[in-house]
Design an enzyme around this catalytic site. Structure first.
Site, mmCIF file in Angstrom:
data_model
loop_
_atom_site.group_PDB
_atom_site.id
_atom_site.type_symbol
_atom_site.label_atom_id
_atom_site.label_comp_id
_atom_site.label_asym_id
_atom_site.label_seq_id
_atom_site.Cartn_x
_atom_site.Cartn_y
_atom_site.Cartn_z
ATOM 1 N N CYS A 77 23.924 66.004 0.012
ATOM 2 C CA CYS A 77 25.035 64.934 0.343
ATOM 3 C C CYS A 77 25.671 64.155 -0.943
ATOM 4 O O CYS A 77 25.033 63.395 -1.573
ATOM 5 C CB CYS A 77 24.536 63.728 1.290
ATOM 6 S SG CYS A 77 25.890 62.862 1.813
ATOM 7 N N GLU A 116 20.344 69.358 8.369
ATOM 8 C CA GLU A 116 19.526 68.259 7.856
ATOM 9 C C GLU A 116 19.994 67.555 6.943
ATOM 10 O O GLU A 116 20.721 68.008 6.176
ATOM 11 C CB GLU A 116 18.194 68.642 7.490
ATOM 12 C CG GLU A 116 16.933 67.594 7.216
ATOM 13 C CD GLU A 116 16.904 67.468 5.676
ATOM 14 O OE1 GLU A 116 15.998 66.690 5.555
ATOM 15 O OE2 GLU A 116 17.573 68.182 5.079
ATOM 16 N N ARG A 160 8.948 59.734 6.273
ATOM 17 C CA ARG A 160 10.135 60.572 5.770
ATOM 18 C C ARG A 160 11.191 60.645 7.065
ATOM 19 O O ARG A 160 11.156 61.609 7.713
ATOM 20 C CB ARG A 160 9.787 62.056 5.486
ATOM 21 C CG ARG A 160 10.888 62.873 4.802
ATOM 22 C CD ARG A 160 10.425 64.208 4.400
ATOM 23 N NE ARG A 160 11.343 64.799 3.454
ATOM 24 C CZ ARG A 160 11.469 64.887 1.984
ATOM 25 N NH1 ARG A 160 10.513 64.141 1.542
ATOM 26 N NH2 ARG A 160 12.199 65.584 1.362
ATOM 27 N N ARG A 162 14.763 61.577 8.294
ATOM 28 C CA ARG A 162 15.907 62.410 8.130
ATOM 29 C C ARG A 162 16.678 62.571 9.254
ATOM 30 O O ARG A 162 16.214 62.467 10.647
ATOM 31 C CB ARG A 162 15.492 63.686 7.679
ATOM 32 C CG ARG A 162 14.741 63.734 6.328
ATOM 33 C CD ARG A 162 15.726 63.480 5.161
ATOM 34 N NE ARG A 162 15.143 63.671 3.714
ATOM 35 C CZ ARG A 162 14.784 62.620 3.075
ATOM 36 N NH1 ARG A 162 14.671 61.397 3.658
ATOM 37 N NH2 ARG A 162 14.014 62.780 1.927
#
Length: 357
Positions: A77, A116, A160, A162
Site C-alpha cells: 500500500c 489483503e 496480526r 489485516r
C-alpha cells in the site's frame, strides 16, 4: 477453481487455496529470493511465471481471460493521491501497485478478487484511499465486501490485524463471504458492504486464546511446558515473587516505564532501551511479525531468546515441510523477511472455505 497469485511472496495465498483443492495457473513476484522459496515449495512446472508486475502488458493479462476464477494478492500500500481531476481508476490509482491489480482485473475479468492489506488502509488519508479503491473496483464492475481479521483468532499465536477484501464481478453470481468469525474473535470488524456505504467502522472485544506453535509435537503444552485448562486459559505457577509467578521487566514508554513478561510471553526486541515505544510484550501471543528477526520469547530460565526463522514461519501458518524446502535455498535473513511479508495461511484458508466452487 483456478487462481492467479499476484505479489505472491512465499505463497501464503497459494498454500491456503491449494489446501482446499484450488489450482494455481500462474504467479507474479518481483523478489528473486522469495521466488526461490516459492518455487522450492510448490510445483510450478507448466505455470506462467511473471516477475515485475509493472512490466506485464495488457495483452499478457488478456491471455488469462477465461482461465482464471480468482485473482489473489496482498498488494503493498503506497500513498494514494486523489488530488486533481477525477478521471476514473486510470487517473486515481496510477503509480500505485493497486493499479496493477486493477489493470489485471480489467483485462482478465475473473469472477472473484481476493485481496489483503494492512488494517490502516481503511483509515489512511481519512478514508479517501479506501474510497478510491472501492470506487475503482466499482468502475471495473466489482461489488466489494471486506472484513478485518486477527491471525491469533485462527490458530496461530500472532497478533496480526489485516483487512481482507473480496470483489464479486457483477453478473457472475456468488454469495457473500463475510462476516466470518475465528475461534475467538477479538476484532469484530466492519460488516460486508457494497459501494454506497464505505465508511468502515465497528469494533468489539473478546478474550485472548493461547495456542501452541513452537512445539507442535506437544499439542497440549506450550514452549514452557505449562498445560492448558479446559477453558484454554494458561495455568500460571504462583510464587512468592509475584502472584502470577516470576516476571522480567521490559523497558517501554508507559507510566511504570516497563512491562512485565512471564515465561512464554513474546517480546519485541527492536530498540531494547527505547523510552518511546509501547506494547513490546505479547502475553502468550507474538507481536506482528515484521521483516527482521525482531521477535523474542521468554524461556524457562527467564532469558529472552530470538525466535528462529522456522518459528516465524509457523506463526504464519506454514508447515515445517514448506520451511525446510525454503531453508535449502535461502539465508536466515531472507527467511525472516519472507515470513514478515507473508499473509497468514490459516486466515486465507478460513476465507477460501466460503468461496463458491
Amino acid at each position: 477453481m483456478k487462481f492467479l497469485d499476484l505479489f505472491a511472496g512465499i505463497g501464503g495465498f497459494r498454500m491456503g487455496l491449494e489446501s482446499l483443492g484450488h489450482e494455481c495457473v500462474g504467479f507474479c513476484e518481483i523478489d528473486k529470493f522469495a521466488r526461490k522459496s516459492y518455487k522450492a515449495i510448490y510445483d510450478t512446472e507448466g505455470e506462467i511465471e511473471l516477475h515485475d508486475i509493472t512490466q506485464v502488458t495488457n495483452e499478457e493479462w488478456r491471455n488469462f481471460r477465461g482461465t482464471v476464477d480468482i485473482i489473489c494478492g496482498g498488494f503493498p500500500c503506497q500513498a494514494f493521491s486523489i488530488a486533481g481531476k477525477r478521471k476514473g481508476f486510470l487517473d486515481e490509482t496510477r503509480g500505485t501497485l493497486f493499479f496493477e491489480i486493477a489493470r489485471a482485473a480489467k483485462e482478465i475479468k475473473p469472477p472473484l478478487l481476493f485481496l489483503e492489506n494492512v488494517k490502516g488502509l481503511l483509515s489512511h488519508d481519512k478514508g479517501r484511499t479506501f474510497r478510491t479503491i472501492l470506487s475503482t473496483l466499482d468502475e471495473l464492475g466489482y461489488d466489494a465486501e471486506w472484513q478485518i481479521f486477527n491471525s491469533k483468532d485462527f490458530g496461530v499465536p500472532q497478533n496480526r490485524e489485516r483487512v481482507y477484501i473480496i470483489g464479486h464481478l457483477r453478473g457472475a453470481g456468488g454469495r457473500p463471504v463475510f462476516p466470518i468469525r475465528g475461534e475467538n474473535p477479538t476484532f469484530d470488524s466492519c460488516k460486508p458492504k457494497r459501494l454506497g456505504n464505505i465508511n468502515p467502522s465497528g469494533k468489539g472485544e473478546g478474550s485472548k486464546i493461547a495456542i501452541p506453535v513452537l512445539t507442535p509435537d506437544r499439542a497440549k503444552k506450550r514452549q514452557n511446558g505449562r498445560r492448558f485448562k479446559t477453558d484454554r486459559e494458561p495455568m500460571f505457577t504462583l510464587t512468592a515473587q509475584d502472584r502470577h509467578g516470576v516476571m522480567i521487566r521490559v523497558c517501554e514508554a508507559t507510566k511504570k516505564g516497563y512491562a512485565e513478561a512471564a515465561v512464554g510471553d513474546y517480546v519485541n526486541l527492536e530498540f531494547p532501551n527505547s523510552k518511546t515505544r509501547r506494547g513490546r510484550v505479547g502475553k502468550q501471543v507474538a507481536n506482528t511479525l515484521l521483516t527482521s528477526d525482531n521477535q523474542g520469547v521468554v524461556t524457562e530460565t527467564l532469558k529472552i531468546r530470538k525466535l528462529t526463522p522456522r518459528e516465524c514461519w509457523r506463526l504464519q501458518g506454514f508447515p515445517d515441510w514448506a520451511f525446510d524446502k525454503a531453508q535449502e535455498v535461502n539465508s536466515n535473513s531472507q527467511l525472516y523477511k519472507q515470513a514478515g511479508n507473508s499473509v497468514t495461511v490459516n486466515v486465507i484458508k478460513a476465507i477460501a472455505e466460503r468461496l463458491d466452487k
